[in-house]
Design a protein around this motif. Sequence first.
Motif, PDB file in Angstrom:
ATOM      1  N   LEU A   6       0.768  -1.439  -0.223  1.00 25.08           N
ATOM      2  CA  LEU A   6       0.320  -0.162   0.371  1.00 25.08           C
ATOM      3  C   LEU A   6       0.725   1.055  -0.024  1.00 25.08           C
ATOM      4  O   LEU A   6       0.917   1.732   1.289  1.00 25.08           O
ATOM      5  N   ASP A   7       1.096   1.767  -1.142  1.00 27.30           N
ATOM      6  CA  ASP A   7       2.214   2.989  -1.266  1.00 27.30           C
ATOM      7  C   ASP A   7       1.255   4.145  -0.655  1.00 27.30           C
ATOM      8  O   ASP A   7       1.307   4.564  -1.905  1.00 27.30           O
ATOM      9  N   ARG A 235      10.962   5.517  17.235  1.00 26.89           N
ATOM     10  CA  ARG A 235      12.863   5.451  16.983  1.00 26.89           C
ATOM     11  C   ARG A 235      13.461   4.129  17.691  1.00 26.89           C
ATOM     12  O   ARG A 235      13.583   4.516  18.836  1.00 26.89           O
ATOM     13  N   VAL A 236      14.739   3.469  17.172  1.00 27.66           N
ATOM     14  CA  VAL A 236      15.377   2.317  17.857  1.00 27.66           C
ATOM     15  C   VAL A 236      16.194   2.404  16.759  1.00 27.66           C
ATOM     16  O   VAL A 236      16.236   2.848  15.571  1.00 27.66           O
ATOM     17  N   ASN A 237      17.648   3.108  17.596  1.00 29.37           N
ATOM     18  CA  ASN A 237      18.911   3.872  17.505  1.00 29.37           C
ATOM     19  C   ASN A 237      18.908   4.141  16.173  1.00 29.37           C
ATOM     20  O   ASN A 237      19.387   3.947  14.912  1.00 29.37           O
ATOM     21  N   GLY A 238      18.276   4.945  16.154  1.00 31.52           N
ATOM     22  CA  GLY A 238      18.234   6.259  15.393  1.00 31.52           C
ATOM     23  C   GLY A 238      17.187   5.937  14.166  1.00 31.52           C
ATOM     24  O   GLY A 238      17.008   7.092  12.833  1.00 31.52           O
ATOM     25  N   LYS A 239      16.745   4.917  13.777  1.00 39.76           N
ATOM     26  CA  LYS A 239      15.606   4.701  12.853  1.00 39.76           C
ATOM     27  C   LYS A 239      14.198   4.181  13.269  1.00 39.76           C
ATOM     28  O   LYS A 239      14.286   3.819  14.671  1.00 39.76           O
ATOM     29  N   ILE A 240      13.414   3.888  11.840  1.00 37.79           N
ATOM     30  CA  ILE A 240      12.001   4.040  12.589  1.00 37.79           C
ATOM     31  C   ILE A 240      11.777   2.926  12.846  1.00 37.79           C
ATOM     32  O   ILE A 240      11.880   1.265  11.664  1.00 37.79           O
ATOM     33  N   ALA A 241      11.031   2.741  13.422  1.00 38.33           N
ATOM     34  CA  ALA A 241      10.253   0.901  14.108  1.00 38.33           C
ATOM     35  C   ALA A 241       9.092   1.252  13.952  1.00 38.33           C
ATOM     36  O   ALA A 241       7.953   1.780  15.335  1.00 38.33           O
ATOM     37  N   GLY A 242       8.444   0.144  13.255  1.00 34.58           N
ATOM     38  CA  GLY A 242       6.515  -0.188  13.090  1.00 34.58           C
ATOM     39  C   GLY A 242       5.827  -0.592  14.283  1.00 34.58           C
ATOM     40  O   GLY A 242       7.322  -1.403  15.152  1.00 34.58           O
ATOM     41  N   LEU A 255      -0.236  -4.751   2.980  1.00 36.05           N
ATOM     42  CA  LEU A 255       0.355  -3.902   3.761  1.00 36.05           C
ATOM     43  C   LEU A 255       1.188  -2.788   3.534  1.00 36.05           C
ATOM     44  O   LEU A 255       1.937  -2.355   1.993  1.00 36.05           O
ATOM     45  N   THR A 256       1.557  -1.836   4.333  1.00 32.73           N
ATOM     46  CA  THR A 256       1.830  -0.571   3.943  1.00 32.73           C
ATOM     47  C   THR A 256       3.651  -0.402   4.502  1.00 32.73           C
ATOM     48  O   THR A 256       3.437  -1.285   5.606  1.00 32.73           O
ATOM     49  N   PRO A 257       4.264  -0.477   3.312  1.00 35.79           N
ATOM     50  CA  PRO A 257       5.059   0.253   3.605  1.00 35.79           C
ATOM     51  C   PRO A 257       5.911   0.865   5.008  1.00 35.79           C
ATOM     52  O   PRO A 257       4.292   2.180   5.445  1.00 35.79           O
ATOM     53  N   ASN A 258       7.100   1.385   5.650  1.00 30.39           N
ATOM     54  CA  ASN A 258       6.962   2.119   7.400  1.00 30.39           C
ATOM     55  C   ASN A 258       8.328   2.069   7.603  1.00 30.39           C
ATOM     56  O   ASN A 258       9.033   1.237   7.813  1.00 30.39           O
ATOM     57  N   GLY A 261       4.719   5.046   4.035  1.00 30.77           N
ATOM     58  CA  GLY A 261       2.890   4.488   3.926  1.00 30.77           C
ATOM     59  C   GLY A 261       1.667   5.190   4.063  1.00 30.77           C
ATOM     60  O   GLY A 261       1.920   6.138   3.678  1.00 30.77           O
ATOM     61  N   VAL A 262       1.596   5.266   5.465  1.00 22.68           N
ATOM     62  CA  VAL A 262       0.557   5.695   6.115  1.00 22.68           C
ATOM     63  C   VAL A 262       0.859   7.915   6.707  1.00 22.68           C
ATOM     64  O   VAL A 262       0.902   8.988   6.663  1.00 22.68           O
ATOM     65  N   GLY A 263       2.177   8.010   6.711  1.00 20.35           N
ATOM     66  CA  GLY A 263       3.371   9.268   7.075  1.00 20.35           C
ATOM     67  C   GLY A 263       3.252  10.186   6.237  1.00 20.35           C
ATOM     68  O   GLY A 263       2.308  11.051   6.091  1.00 20.35           O
TER      69      GLY A 263
END
Length: 283
Positions: A6-7, A235-242, A255-258, A261-263
Amino acid sequence: MSAVKLDGKATAARIKDDLTKRVAALKERGVTPGLGTVLVGDDPGSQIYVAGKHRDCAEVGIASIRVDLPETATQADVEAAIDELNASPACTGYIVQLPLPKHLDTMALLERMDPAKDADGLHPVNLGRLVHMVDAPLPCTPHGIVLLLQEYGVPIKGAEVAVVGRGITVGRSLGLLLTRRSENATVTLCHTGTQDLSGHVRRADIVVAAAGVPDLITRDMVKPGAAVLDVGVSRVNGKIAGDVAADVEDVAGFLTPNPGGVGPMTRALLLSNVVEAAEKALA
Ligand SMILES: Nc1nc2c(c(=O)[nH]1)N[C@@H](CN(C=O)c1ccc(C(=O)N[C@@H](CCC(=O)O)C(=O)O)cc1)CN2
């Protein structure tokens, strides 16, 4: 099985193309929409989102006004910023970036905004209008989720939806949107007090994870073929964790990427609220 992506980035780009044309038409009629943002403190995520909102405005031709206050700002300082945006003719809509530092009274600040300039649809008057199902600016993330599902032909009418997280920016408002007659979904709003979260999620045709708990939704919790939307932005170690574990991809239908995706949809729908308000003011 591998889920259809889901782009949100691509869908948001199409929405922004349309908005660019509508902004140009408004300018021809002498109106330049202007988005204001109020950011308090230096939360790294909020800084990124607000910067993105201003970049988006520049992209589609919307003017923007940025008000940044320090973490130590008092309730009175933020109230003064809100009063200024309420009075500013250059600002046709604005947002207060959430969450605010804990010492501030968020509800009192949202209530102080002019509901006609509420670009987020989070003013109690506008949320009340949504409860009554009358015309109001729609909260951006929930609106983006509905449009993303529609874009990819995911059936909403009659669907069982599990929304995980009851925050006002996503979960609670999304429940209101999805249960309108036009959407007609059946929504289970899950939260930290929910017993048997897995059972609720497993029944769902659509899962929206907005709890802010990395990897909360695991593969074994998802019905094969379900649409899964990941709103988590820890944010885990500076990266987005969904909120959705990577291997959900093998079982979900959509599935949305993250990120991606939703952002981006959230940001596009914010611009859309600003443009729509300017168009309505002219009508
Ligand atoms: N006043 C509001 N505050 C907050 C809202 C909101 O709708 N109104 N929602 C969230 C945060 N949010 C909007 O402000 C938001 C979150 C994520 C993104 C986004 O574009 N994310 C990118 C990744 C960006 C990155 O690198 O971190 C993506 O998903 O691709 C935009 C806006 C809470 N506060």
